[in-house]
Design a protein around this motif. Structure first.
Motif, mmCIF file in Angstrom:
data_model
loop_
_atom_site.group_PDB
_atom_site.id
_atom_site.type_symbol
_atom_site.label_atom_id
_atom_site.label_comp_id
_atom_site.label_asym_id
_atom_site.label_seq_id
_atom_site.Cartn_x
_atom_site.Cartn_y
_atom_site.Cartn_z
ATOM 1 N N ARG A 116 1.843 3.569 -8.451
ATOM 2 C CA ARG A 116 1.172 4.130 -7.276
ATOM 3 C C ARG A 116 -0.027 4.954 -7.741
ATOM 4 O O ARG A 116 0.123 6.032 -8.288
ATOM 5 C CB ARG A 116 2.119 4.999 -6.457
ATOM 6 C CG ARG A 116 1.494 5.488 -5.156
ATOM 7 C CD ARG A 116 2.504 6.227 -4.298
ATOM 8 N NE ARG A 116 1.909 6.620 -3.026
ATOM 9 C CZ ARG A 116 1.204 7.728 -2.846
ATOM 10 N NH1 ARG A 116 0.996 8.562 -3.865
ATOM 11 N NH2 ARG A 116 0.692 8.012 -1.667
ATOM 12 N N GLU A 146 -2.519 -7.467 -0.150
ATOM 13 C CA GLU A 146 -2.564 -6.734 1.116
ATOM 14 C C GLU A 146 -3.587 -5.609 1.015
ATOM 15 O O GLU A 146 -3.413 -4.660 0.249
ATOM 16 C CB GLU A 146 -1.187 -6.170 1.460
ATOM 17 C CG GLU A 146 -1.129 -5.494 2.819
ATOM 18 C CD GLU A 146 0.277 -5.082 3.212
ATOM 19 O OE1 GLU A 146 0.412 -4.389 4.232
ATOM 20 O OE2 GLU A 146 1.233 -5.445 2.495
ATOM 21 N N ILE A 147 -4.666 -5.753 1.768
ATOM 22 C CA ILE A 147 -5.771 -4.782 1.761
ATOM 23 C C ILE A 147 -6.273 -4.598 0.322
ATOM 24 O O ILE A 147 -6.227 -3.504 -0.250
ATOM 25 C CB ILE A 147 -5.382 -3.437 2.401
ATOM 26 C CG1 ILE A 147 -4.584 -3.638 3.685
ATOM 27 C CG2 ILE A 147 -6.633 -2.616 2.707
ATOM 28 C CD1 ILE A 147 -4.134 -2.347 4.344
ATOM 29 N N VAL A 148 -6.734 -5.684 -0.263
ATOM 30 C CA VAL A 148 -7.220 -5.672 -1.642
ATOM 31 C C VAL A 148 -8.727 -5.912 -1.649
ATOM 32 O O VAL A 148 -9.238 -6.742 -0.901
ATOM 33 C CB VAL A 148 -6.508 -6.741 -2.480
ATOM 34 C CG1 VAL A 148 -7.080 -6.814 -3.896
ATOM 35 C CG2 VAL A 148 -5.002 -6.449 -2.543
ATOM 36 N N THR A 172 -8.289 -8.895 3.030
ATOM 37 C CA THR A 172 -8.814 -8.852 1.662
ATOM 38 C C THR A 172 -10.331 -8.969 1.652
ATOM 39 O O THR A 172 -10.912 -9.753 2.398
ATOM 40 C CB THR A 172 -8.186 -9.981 0.822
ATOM 41 O OG1 THR A 172 -6.756 -9.817 0.830
ATOM 42 C CG2 THR A 172 -8.673 -9.944 -0.612
ATOM 43 N N GLU A 231 -1.214 -3.924 -3.221
ATOM 44 C CA GLU A 231 -1.435 -3.284 -1.927
ATOM 45 C C GLU A 231 -2.471 -2.171 -2.067
ATOM 46 O O GLU A 231 -2.346 -1.294 -2.928
ATOM 47 C CB GLU A 231 -0.120 -2.709 -1.393
ATOM 48 C CG GLU A 231 -0.252 -2.046 -0.032
ATOM 49 C CD GLU A 231 1.071 -1.517 0.487
ATOM 50 O OE1 GLU A 231 1.057 -0.793 1.507
ATOM 51 O OE2 GLU A 231 2.123 -1.810 -0.125
ATOM 52 N N ARG A 232 -3.505 -2.231 -1.236
ATOM 53 C CA ARG A 232 -4.594 -1.243 -1.254
ATOM 54 C C ARG A 232 -5.147 -1.091 -2.668
ATOM 55 O O ARG A 232 -5.378 0.020 -3.162
ATOM 56 C CB ARG A 232 -4.118 0.094 -0.704
ATOM 57 C CG ARG A 232 -3.850 0.086 0.787
ATOM 58 C CD ARG A 232 -3.433 1.439 1.302
ATOM 59 N NE ARG A 232 -2.090 1.786 0.852
ATOM 60 C CZ ARG A 232 -1.536 2.982 0.993
ATOM 61 N NH1 ARG A 232 -2.240 3.960 1.543
ATOM 62 N NH2 ARG A 232 -0.316 3.207 0.574
ATOM 63 N N GLU A 273 0.480 -0.416 -6.093
ATOM 64 C CA GLU A 273 -0.122 0.211 -4.911
ATOM 65 C C GLU A 273 -1.260 1.128 -5.352
ATOM 66 O O GLU A 273 -1.082 1.992 -6.209
ATOM 67 C CB GLU A 273 0.935 1.011 -4.150
ATOM 68 C CG GLU A 273 0.420 1.647 -2.872
ATOM 69 C CD GLU A 273 1.494 2.423 -2.133
ATOM 70 O OE1 GLU A 273 1.140 3.167 -1.199
ATOM 71 O OE2 GLU A 273 2.683 2.297 -2.499
ATOM 72 N N GLN A 274 -2.428 0.890 -4.794
ATOM 73 C CA GLN A 274 -3.627 1.669 -5.111
ATOM 74 C C GLN A 274 -4.003 1.550 -6.597
ATOM 75 O O GLN A 274 -4.385 2.522 -7.240
ATOM 76 C CB GLN A 274 -3.447 3.133 -4.709
ATOM 77 C CG GLN A 274 -3.355 3.333 -3.196
ATOM 78 C CD GLN A 274 -3.168 4.783 -2.818
ATOM 79 O OE1 GLN A 274 -2.096 5.339 -2.951
ATOM 80 N NE2 GLN A 274 -4.241 5.403 -2.350
#
Length: 355
Positions: free
Chosen positions: A112, A172-174, A194, A152-153, A132-133
């Motif tokens: 994360r 996901e949201i990349v 994306t 994710e992100r 994530e992030q």
């Protein structure tokens, strides 16, 4: 320096500088806030160790094990890591800056927010990791493996990813802005929101992929394959799509303004309410396409085949259509006189006052 001295230094948060640490057993050790400067770590076992807030400055780690370790606020600056395993480790707010990383294993990590920047990565694995992030920026990349990972992100900015394995990766949201993914295969994979803006997607295979609201602005996409893809509300502004294949794809309400799409296949594609204003569709195949309510104003349709295309209330305002083939053009709206007058309006030159 022996193991006990290192542990004492860690407890006191003292700086350890210029030491060579070889074959130390530090499994489960509490090394929080340890600071290492220009040290060499070889075959050090840090399995399940606590490396919270540790700092590694210009250190070299070779054949070390960090499986299940905790890296929270951990910083690696100017380091070299080779043959290091971090399988199943827990990483949060960590940073690798100007590092050279090769033969690393991040399989099944829980990450994360971590950043890899201005360094080199080669033969690095993130298999089945939850990322994530994650931030990867301005990197020289060799072979990378994200198979089965969940991104994710995440941000991968200006990275050369042509030698990357993304099989089974979920996006996901990349953000993949300005990255090079030419020739990669993403058939059947899921991409939610994306960003591919200005990326090189030449020859990529997105067949049957899920690409809802993907952003391909100014991307290079020659000969890319999107047959059967689901990409409603996607954005292809100013993209280069020459020779791409969108046959059978769902591109409902997609935006294509000023894109280059000559010799592109939209055979039986769903292009409902698509925005093709000023798009080059010359020599393209739109047979059987669903273009209901689509706006093709100022589009280049020269030598384009629209046989069997549904054009109900589509806008064909000032299109270039020499050599185009239509089955029932009467369904569509032609030139809009009011709009044409507005487009042609120019301010009158002001006369100079006499005297």
């Amino acid at each position: 320096m022996d193991r006990e001295e290192l542990l004492r230094r860690a407890q006191d948060a003292d700086l350890v500088s210029g030491e060579r640490l070889r074959q130390f057993d530090l499994r489960g050790a509490d090394l929080a806030a340890l600071r290492l400067d220009r040290c060499e770590l070889e075959q050090v076992d840090l399995t399940a160790a606590d490396l919270t807030d540790c700092q590694f400055n210009h250190c070299r780690l070779t054949a070390c094990t960090l499986d299940g370790a905790r890296l929270a606020g951990t910083v690696f600056y100017g380091c070299e890591l080779d043959a290091v395993s971090l399988t199943g480790s827990h990483i949060e707010n960590a940073n690798w800056h100007e590092c050279r990383l090769q033969n690393l294993v991040f399989d099944r990590v829980q990450l994360r927010f971590a950043a890899f920047s201005h360094g080199q990565l080669a033969n690095v694995r993130f298999r089945e990791a939850r990322l994530e992030q994650l931030v990867m920026a301005n990197l020289a990349c060799g072979a990378l493996d994200f198979s089965g990972a969940h991104l994710e992100r995440a941000v991968m900015l200006e990275c050369d990813l042509r030698n990357t394995n993304f099989s089974g990766t979920h996006f996901e949201i990349v953000v993949l802005t300005k990255s090079n993914l030419a020739g990669l295969r993403f058939a059947g994979q899921t991409f939610s929101f994306t960003q591919f803006s200005e990326a090189d997607l030449t020859g990529c295979d997105f067949s049957q992929a899920l690409l809802r609201q993907g952003n391909f602005t100014a991307a290079r996409m020659k000969d890319a394959r999107f047959s059967g893809a689901q990409a409603p509300q996607a954005i292809f502004l100013q993209a280069d799509l020459e020779g791409a294949d969108f046959s059978g794809a769902d591109l409902t309400q997609a935006i294509w303004q000023h894109a280059r799409a000559p010799r592109t296949s939209f055979l039986r594609a769903r292009l409902y309410q698509g925005n093709f204003v000023c798009t080059d569709l010359s020599h393209s195949d739109l047979r059987g396409a669903e273009l209901t309510y689509a706006d093709l104003s100022h589009a280049n349709l020269e030598n384009t085949n629209l046989s069997g295309a549904r054009l109900f209330r589509a806008k064909l305002h000032r299109v270039r259509d020499r050599g185009a083939q239509f089955t029932d053009r009467a369904q569509a709206f032609g030139d809009d006189p009011t709009l044409a007058a507005a487009e042609d309006w120019r301010p009158q030159p002001q006369s100079r006052p006499a005297g």
